[in-house]
Enzyme design. Structure first.
Site, PDB file in Angstrom:
ATOM      1  N   SER A   1      -9.599  -0.804   7.354  1.00 15.06           N
ATOM      2  CA  SER A   1      -9.122  -0.525   5.995  1.00 15.06           C
ATOM      3  C   SER A   1      -8.459  -1.693   5.291  1.00 15.06           C
ATOM      4  CB  SER A   1      -8.149   0.664   6.013  1.00 15.06           C
ATOM      5  OG  SER A   1      -8.827   1.867   6.245  1.00 15.06           O
TER       6      SER A   1
ATOM      7  N   SER B   1      -9.540   1.585   3.170  1.00 18.99           N
ATOM      8  CA  SER B   1      -8.801   2.373   2.197  1.00 18.99           C
ATOM      9  C   SER B   1      -7.728   1.589   1.439  1.00 18.99           C
ATOM     10  CB  SER B   1      -8.127   3.559   2.903  1.00 18.99           C
ATOM     11  OG  SER B   1      -7.202   3.082   3.894  1.00 18.99           O
TER      12      SER B   1
ATOM     13  N   LYS C   1       0.848  -1.196   0.000  1.00 19.11           N
ATOM     14  CA  LYS C   1       0.000   0.000   0.000  1.00 19.11           C
ATOM     15  C   LYS C   1       0.881   1.242   0.000  1.00 19.11           C
ATOM     16  CE  LYS C   1      -3.926   1.991   2.567  1.00 19.11           C
ATOM     17  NZ  LYS C   1      -4.808   1.818   3.748  1.00 19.11           N
TER      18      LYS C   1
END
Length: 559
Positions: free
Chosen positions: A233, A209, A118
């Site tokens: 997330s 996210s 990420k």
């Protein structure tokens, strides 16, 4: 024979059944173009534990495995899962892994295994943006600890994955690089239910996210991906993309190099295609880090999962408060189905109450905004982040830099956080939220102390929402809806894992969540593994995942 020995034999049998002609780097100069067309395609669909053994035994070359994943990244570019693809670096790392394997000296079990990260984890000399304009040109001089641990094992970095800006969102739709598309939007089960609708108009979100990481694992471009989990997330994209998503106990994994959102809740998350893989990655990443004072020494070894885990010794709690408004009938049905399955296998299933969790989403909002306001203060255009061309004064440059560098969502949370932290509001909001947080944690402690081993809950209210429908609501409203079941575990610092259980009537994944006592991550994964073996969730690899050009041609032909 030991359990590990039996597992090794089973893996070797699986490999022999899949590939009739093994490739061996010591004796075979077979070119990549000469390999059977389905050889590598089968390989990237397998669990990383099998692929790791295949790499060691010469069934496949690390370089070819890397090239196949890079090709799939190009094929699935329409998903927008990656913001940076490290093709040159990945090939170099794969070649180095190949040399080590030739010498019979792999760095670790992950040597040659492709992974993704990420884009809020620092990566040395690789752009790290948090999907924001503020950090669009930031190149860290060091690796996050969890990234470095994977590299030390010989894992191959494919790239950095897309996300909501500074991890503030639950759909992966609010980043500067655009929204991430759920791979299941283009798989046969969903396309058949969508009828003649255009793929560009009815695709569904990945959740957020860490949506790019979820899409990367599900679309077979990497075997594992790192996400961050502050309020769900990692688990949210796991549930909506059909991946296993683990949020470890707070402090078990280092946060050093993770650009912070909420320091007291942030945890590096793990996304994989199987619970066995998640256990392997957890074993690699856990442990004390001198660069993160919140880390602790791992209490147990996570060398592997128990194949014959006995649920008859298990007590499963069903929290009454998780029957929330908006819970879809299909998610409720899967929740009940799994509870019945566990009970039928001999587990004790009982209803429990977590009375203060009904206040947790409000508590989470206050604490999140307060810590966001503090963490975002460093991005001033002077020391860190985007600097505006406005130069009439230092104050004007500072204000313009933050206005240009942050999107509306981030600016809104900063404003809310500063409001909560005002002297006249501190006790009414921030201090009160801290007190409620303690009560929420106490509810969990009381339930686990009463003999409950794990809690079984939904991960999300429903399957993935269409993007066009998702953006009709503002970020704050959507985050409240999507994080309702996940953020209590962050507030209490507990481990939680989302496991895919079935496809909905729309052909989209439904995930359920397990929450356990602190530092019982191993037991939690054993329960998840038992569930995974019996729920029969279909892999997306069972269906062709066409690229966007193929979909457009199909629609043109239909018209």
């Amino acid at each position: 024979m030991t359990q590990a020995g039996m597992t090794l034999i089973r893996l070797r049998v699986a490999l022999k059944s899949l590939f009739c002609r093994p490739w061996h780097p010591k004796t075979d100069d077979l070119a990549a173009s000469d390999l059977p067309s389905n050889h590598l395609l089968h390989m990237i669909r397998l669990a990383e534990c099998i692929v790791s053994l295949a790499l060691r035994e010469g069934t496949i070359s690390p370089t070819e495995l890397c090239r196949k994943c890079l090709n799939r990244i190009k094929k699935t570019r329409h998903l927008n899962a990656y913001v940076t693809v490290t093709e040159e670096l990945a090939l170099k790392q794969a070649e180095e892994a190949e040399i080590r394997l030739l010498r019979g000296a792999p760095r670790g079990i992950l040597d040659g295994i492709p992974f993704a990260v990420k884009d809020n984890f620092c990566t040395e000399n690789i752009r790290t943006t948090c999907s924001s304009r503020m950090l669009k040109d930031y190149i860290p001089p060091y690796n996050a600890t969890v990234v470095q641990k994977l590299l030390d094992q010989g894992a191959v970095l494919m790239g950095k994955t897309n996300m909501d800006e500074f991890a503030m969102g639950s759909g992966s739709t609010d980043g500067v690089f655009g929204p991430v598309r759920n791979p299941w939007s283009y798989a046969a089960p969903y396309r058949e239910q969508a009828g003649g609708a255009e793929a560009d108009s009815d695709w569904v979100i990945t959740g957020g996210s860490s949506g790019g990481s979820g899409a990367a694992v599900t679309s077979l471009t990497s075997f594992l991906a790192l996400g961050s989990d502050t309020g769900g997330s990692t688990r949210n994209p796991g549930a909506l993309c059909g991946a296993v998503a683990l949020k470890p106990t707070y402090g078990l994994l280092s946060r050093h190099g993770l650009i912070p959102l909420v320091n007291s809740m942030d945890v590096p998350g793990i996304l994989t295609r199987s619970t066995s893989d998640a256990a392997i990655i957890l074993d690699v990443l856990q442990g004390r880090d001198l660069k993160d004072s919140t880390t602790v020494q791992s209490p147990t070894s996570h060398a592997g999962l128990t194949e014959d885990f006995d649920v008859r010794n298990l007590c499963v709690g069903i929290p009454e408060e998780y029957h929330a408004p908006g819970l879809s009938p299909e998610t409720l049905a899967q929740w009940s189905r799994l509870a019945d399955l566990l009970e039928g296998a001999g587990a004790r299933v009982r209803r429990v109450s977590l009375p203060h969790t009904r206040h947790s989403i409000v508590c989470y909002h206050v604490l999140c905004c307060a810590e966001v306001a503090s963490n975002m203060a460093r991005f001033d255009g002077l020391e860190f982040g985007h600097r505006s061309t406005v130069d009439s004064s230092t104050e004007a440059m500072y204000a313009a830099s933050r206005h240009e560098g942050f999107n509306d969502v981030v600016r809104g949370r900063i404003l809310c956080g500063n409001f909560f932290l005002l002297k006249q509001n501190y006790e009414r909001y921030f201090l009160k939220a801290q007190q409620v947080r303690r009560l929420i944690a106490e509810d969990f402690r009381r339930v686990f102390s009463a003999g409950v081993d794990v809690l079984l809950t939904p991960t999300t209210l429903s399957d993935a929402t269409r993007y066009s429908h998702f953006i009709e609501e503002d970020n704050r409203t959507r985050s409240t809806q999507e994080d309702i079941f996940t953020q209590p575990a962050n507030i209490a610092g507990l481990p939680a894992v989302s496991v895919p259980t079935a496809l909905s009537s729309r052909g989209l994944p439904i995930g359920l969540q397990l929450i356990g006592p602190a530092f019982q991550d191993q037991k939690l994964l054993n329960v998840a593994h038992w569930i995974e073996q019996r729920m029969g969730f279909p892999s997306i690899s069972n269906y062709e995942l066409p690229n966007k050009r193929e979909i457009d041609m199909e629609q043109t032909t239909t018209v």
